[in-house]
Design a protein around this motif. Sequence first.
Motif, PDB file in Angstrom:
ATOM      1  N   ASN A  73       5.039  10.900  33.223  1.00 21.14           N
ATOM      2  CA  ASN A  73       5.940   9.768  33.039  1.00 21.14           C
ATOM      3  C   ASN A  73       5.750   9.047  31.705  1.00 21.14           C
ATOM      4  O   ASN A  73       6.187   7.935  31.546  1.00 21.14           O
ATOM      5  CB  ASN A  73       5.957   8.766  34.202  1.00 21.14           C
ATOM      6  N   GLN A 110       8.593  12.688  28.318  1.00 18.04           N
ATOM      7  CA  GLN A 110       9.993  12.608  28.754  1.00 18.04           C
ATOM      8  C   GLN A 110      10.943  13.038  27.641  1.00 18.04           C
ATOM      9  O   GLN A 110      11.976  13.640  27.905  1.00 18.04           O
ATOM     10  CB  GLN A 110      10.331  11.182  29.222  1.00 18.04           C
ATOM     11  N   ALA A 135      10.666  11.865  40.950  1.00 22.87           N
ATOM     12  CA  ALA A 135      11.307  10.600  40.571  1.00 22.87           C
ATOM     13  C   ALA A 135      11.014   9.524  41.618  1.00 22.87           C
ATOM     14  O   ALA A 135      10.760   8.362  41.296  1.00 22.87           O
ATOM     15  CB  ALA A 135      12.808  10.801  40.417  1.00 22.87           C
ATOM     16  N   GLN A 194       7.533   8.258  41.196  1.00 27.08           N
ATOM     17  CA  GLN A 194       7.471   7.350  40.053  1.00 27.08           C
ATOM     18  C   GLN A 194       7.951   5.955  40.452  1.00 27.08           C
ATOM     19  O   GLN A 194       7.361   4.955  40.069  1.00 27.08           O
ATOM     20  CB  GLN A 194       8.317   7.885  38.891  1.00 27.08           C
ATOM     21  N   GLN A 195       9.011   5.914  41.246  1.00 31.71           N
ATOM     22  CA  GLN A 195       9.543   4.624  41.710  1.00 31.71           C
ATOM     23  C   GLN A 195       8.548   3.905  42.601  1.00 31.71           C
ATOM     24  O   GLN A 195       8.484   2.692  42.610  1.00 31.71           O
ATOM     25  CB  GLN A 195      10.858   4.825  42.461  1.00 31.71           C
TER      26      GLN A 195
END
Length: 190
Positions: A100, A105, A158, A161-162
């Motif tokens: 991340n 990215q 994802a 990550q949230q």
Amino acid sequence: GPLGSMESIFHEKQEGSLCAQHCLNNLLQGEYFSPVELSSIAHQLDEEERMRMAEGGVTSEDYRTFLQQPSGNMDDSGFFSIQVISNALKVWGLELILFNSPEYQRLRIDPINERSFICNYKEHWFTVRKLGKQWFNLNSLLTGPELISDTYLALFLAQLQQEGYSIFVVKGDLPDCEADQLLQMIRVQQ
């Protein structure tokens, strides 16, 4: 049958707070690391930090405070730091890159083209890795390996990550393992 191929996957289940050990062993697919080995890496890191601090003078306030603090690399419950995991993987010629991070990215690499990820949130560590042509969640809190479909992989990462997870890409060649060889030939059915 297809079940046998799932059984070939090495999956250490959670014991106390030894998730860092399970995470490494599930990644490497075998009993590669024991708490004793990880503790010795942690002590070595503590010692290096202590020596760096001591260069500023052993009488300094910072140094005294540092000595009074518990180790940042491990604790009594069996938690190990990212530095410990990183040093343990260096033994196998593997390195961690923060998935991340903006630098990573920018490369716009599809996670599917990677081989494995290590995920960390607060004090929990777990491995997501490709075996054969399929991805598996090897979280030690699960009762067994969980198949992650190719289409779901990016979404799964994802979502982590949230939730505040740090996700690291494992770079380098993982040691050969039976599950990987077997799953090149058979696909696991969920």
